[in-house]
Design an enzyme around this catalytic site. Structure first.
Site, PDB file in Angstrom:
ATOM      1  N   CYS A 305      32.227  38.439  33.970  1.00  0.00           N
ATOM      2  CA  CYS A 305      31.293  39.138  34.842  1.00  0.00           C
ATOM      3  C   CYS A 305      30.898  38.285  36.038  1.00  0.00           C
ATOM      4  O   CYS A 305      30.570  37.108  35.879  1.00  0.00           O
ATOM      5  CB  CYS A 305      30.051  39.459  34.019  1.00  0.00           C
ATOM      6  SG  CYS A 305      28.829  40.306  34.976  1.00  0.00           S
ATOM      7  N   ARG A 404      31.813  53.228  36.612  1.00  0.00           N
ATOM      8  CA  ARG A 404      30.964  52.351  35.805  1.00  0.00           C
ATOM      9  C   ARG A 404      30.090  51.492  36.729  1.00  0.00           C
ATOM     10  O   ARG A 404      28.993  51.105  36.405  1.00  0.00           O
ATOM     11  CB  ARG A 404      31.812  51.437  34.906  1.00  0.00           C
ATOM     12  CG  ARG A 404      30.958  50.638  33.928  1.00  0.00           C
ATOM     13  CD  ARG A 404      31.759  49.752  32.993  1.00  0.00           C
ATOM     14  NE  ARG A 404      31.043  48.519  32.749  1.00  0.00           N
ATOM     15  CZ  ARG A 404      30.119  48.340  31.804  1.00  0.00           C
ATOM     16  NH1 ARG A 404      29.825  49.313  30.997  1.00  0.00           N
ATOM     17  NH2 ARG A 404      29.497  47.201  31.666  1.00  0.00           N
TER      18      ARG A 404
HETATM   19  P1  IMP Z   1      32.155  39.230  26.806  1.00  0.00           P
HETATM   20  O1  IMP Z   1      31.983  39.455  25.348  1.00  0.00           O
HETATM   21  O2  IMP Z   1      31.459  37.992  27.261  1.00  0.00           O
HETATM   22  O3  IMP Z   1      33.594  39.247  27.225  1.00  0.00           O
HETATM   23  O4  IMP Z   1      31.399  40.423  27.558  1.00  0.00           O
HETATM   24  C1  IMP Z   1      31.774  41.760  27.381  1.00  0.00           C
HETATM   25  C2  IMP Z   1      30.829  42.685  28.097  1.00  0.00           C
HETATM   26  O5  IMP Z   1      30.848  42.448  29.512  1.00  0.00           O
HETATM   27  C3  IMP Z   1      31.162  44.143  27.972  1.00  0.00           C
HETATM   28  O6  IMP Z   1      30.797  44.685  26.736  1.00  0.00           O
HETATM   29  C4  IMP Z   1      30.416  44.751  29.154  1.00  0.00           C
HETATM   30  O7  IMP Z   1      29.073  44.988  28.888  1.00  0.00           O
HETATM   31  C5  IMP Z   1      30.487  43.656  30.197  1.00  0.00           C
HETATM   32  N1  IMP Z   1      31.484  43.903  31.239  1.00  0.00           N
HETATM   33  C6  IMP Z   1      32.709  44.445  31.111  1.00  0.00           C
HETATM   34  N2  IMP Z   1      33.365  44.427  32.295  1.00  0.00           N
HETATM   35  C7  IMP Z   1      32.535  43.885  33.192  1.00  0.00           C
HETATM   36  C8  IMP Z   1      32.631  43.600  34.596  1.00  0.00           C
HETATM   37  O8  IMP Z   1      33.643  43.811  35.260  1.00  0.00           O
HETATM   38  N3  IMP Z   1      31.519  43.057  35.174  1.00  0.00           N
HETATM   39  C9  IMP Z   1      30.395  42.802  34.471  1.00  0.00           C
HETATM   40  N4  IMP Z   1      30.272  43.010  33.155  1.00  0.00           N
HETATM   41  C10 IMP Z   1      31.332  43.553  32.515  1.00  0.00           C
END
Ligand code: IMP
Length: 476
Positions: A305, A404
């Protein structure tokens, strides 16, 4: 004291995972006796508190099946057509039910070649032959091999089909299949109408996964992501998925809330909302909506993100969870909270529970597993998988997910990036590792289950040396 700006003095301290540590408490049970069962939504209980993110590098049917078999749940992503998403949900539902309801059928006038293609494409080894709703035969891969592809199904199929009625028990079905040396048992009504199919393989697989998360018909539980502005998709998916997640980056938005109200009313399914980051966001959303199944909390902390860099807006996952807990306490509500974004290991998960989460959603952790949809790549002597933000240029290029992230009127702003995550083997192994760590964490805190973790105390981790020490040992 000099004069200080009030807003600055009043600024909330928004801690995230690396800032705090759980203090040890009096342990009264051994880690192996600690329960990690929890709630995903108001009506869906989980055996393990893990949810996979609706992202196209994380959750398609293989991930959702693997997680549900272990007692967790996958949320199928929406960066695809309705048909593709529906097929993924149905594949999970078909994976190992006792009586399969969504059976792929063939007509007796089709050719054996056509039947063979359907079998190969859907990884199945038999097709019931149904005419005007009635079972007239069954075509197995053995029949396909023994017949010319141009032959009609009618010539190749078995006509004297052994069938069962809907009230058949698992033991009766097994006995029928064993004594007749068959692997597929069609289920029919008393007038011969086709009702479903029992397969030997499914019964064996079900036996292997005693702790799987199943619906009342014995099918694996699965959730699916929808846009708030696609009521048709929500209605279509709600027939098969057990819960829907209204999947937006910023749920606290009047138009999103209004659209979600309609989805809740018209689908009759459990609807999870998010992402949210503040107490006010939760209060406004929960009070505007008739029924909220769970809250997905955290904005800007995901591994992929860059929302906070691009906009300097966000709500770190741990802080967002605590905000939801405060809001729910004020409302006297017990809606389950899902911590989402930036979770790297069992320690982060334990901390999320201390602040009120019931389950955790993970993207990066599961993206690295065999069952994630992205291809495995080798760099030097190590394997990796791609993980990408749903707001990244690559994901947005597929167009299905563009809503989104808000349309800011100008150039498409990217809010996510693409990264490589180390390959970490099968979901089963990842779950085992997380469960082991989580039980130990709950034990250290002196709690006996996830709910009791809320009573644990935390301390601020200040010194860089201490922080590095923890990182070295704990984080991957
Ligand atoms: P991770 O577990 O740290 O990889 O975070 C996953 C979460 O990041 C997802 O469940 C979403 O809520 C969020 N997310 C997914 N795609 C994006 C993006 O492009 N930008 C910001 N947040 C994202």
């Amino acid at each position: 004291m000099g004069s200080y700006n009030k807003k600055m003095l009043d600024a909330a301290v928004a801690f995230n995972f690396d800032d705090l540590i759980v203090l040890p408490g009096l342990a009264q049970v051994e880690p192996k006796d600690i329960s990690i069962g929890t709630r995903f939504t108001k009506n869906i209980a989980l055996g393990v508190p893990f949810v996979s993110s609706p992202m196209d590098t994380v959750t398609e049917s293989a991930m959702a099946i693997a997680l549900a078999r272990r007692g967790g749940v996958g949320v199928i992503h929406r960066n695809c057509s309705l048909e593709e998403e529906l097929n993924m949900v149905r594949a999970v539902k078909r994976a190992e039910s006792f009586i399969i309801r969504n059976v792929i059928l063939i007509s007796r006038n089709s050719t054996v070649g056509e039947a063979s293609t359907i079998m190969l494409e859907n990884h199945i080894s038999g097709l019931p032959v149904v005419e005007a709703g009635k079972l007239v035969g069954i075509l197995t891969s053995r029949d396909v091999r023994a017949n010319d592809p141009v032959n009609r199904v009618e010539q190749a199929m078995t006509k004297d089909v052994i069938t069962a009625h809907e009230d058949v028990t698992e033991t009766e079905a097994i006995n029928l299949m064993r004594s007749n040396r068959i692997e597929k048992l069609p289920v029919v009504g008393s007038d011969g109408t086709f009702r479903g199919l029992i397969t030997y393989k499914d019964i064996i697989t079900r036996g292997k996964y005693q702790h799987a998360l199943r619906d009342k018909d014995g099918r694996l539980v699965v959730a699916a992501a929808v846009s708030p502005f696609d009521l048709e998709r929500a209605k279509a998916l709600s027939k098969d998925a057990d819960a829907l997640i209204v999947d937006v980056a910023h749920f606290h938005n009047s138009a999103v809330i209004a659209a979600t109200k309609k989805i809740i009313k018209e689908t009759g399914r459990e609807i999870i909302i998010g992402n949210l980051g503040t107490k006010k966001g939760v209060l406004d959303s929960v009070s505007a909506l008739d029924s909220v199944a769970a809250l997905r909390m955290g904005i800007g902390s995901g591994s992929i993100c860059i929302t906070t860099e691009v906009t300097r807006a966000g709500s770190p996952t741990l802080f967002a969870v605590s905000q939801a807990a405060d809001a729910l306490e004020e409302l006297g509500s017990d809606i389950p909270i899902i911590a989402d974004g930036g979770i790297k290991n069992s320690g982060d998960i334990a901390l999320a529970f201390v602040f009120g989460a019931s389950s955790v959603m993970m993207g990066q952790v599961f993206a690295g597993c065999e069952e994630s949809p992205s291809p495995k790549t080798r760099i030097e002597d190590k394997y990796y998988k791609v993980h990408r933000g749903m707001g990244s240029a690559a994901a947005r290029a597929k167009r299905a997910i563009v809503d989104r992230y808000a349309d800011s009127g100008g150039k498409n702003i990217e809010e996510g990036i693409e990264i490589l995550v180390p390959f970490r083997g099968r979901v089963d192994d990842a779950v085992d590792e997380l469960v082991g760590g989580l039980r130990a964490a709950i034990g250290y805190a002196g709690a006996t289950d996830i709910r009791e973790m809320r009573n644990a105390s935390v301390a601020l981790v200040r010194t860089p040396a201490h922080k590095d020490g923890i990182r070295l040992k704990g984080n991957k």
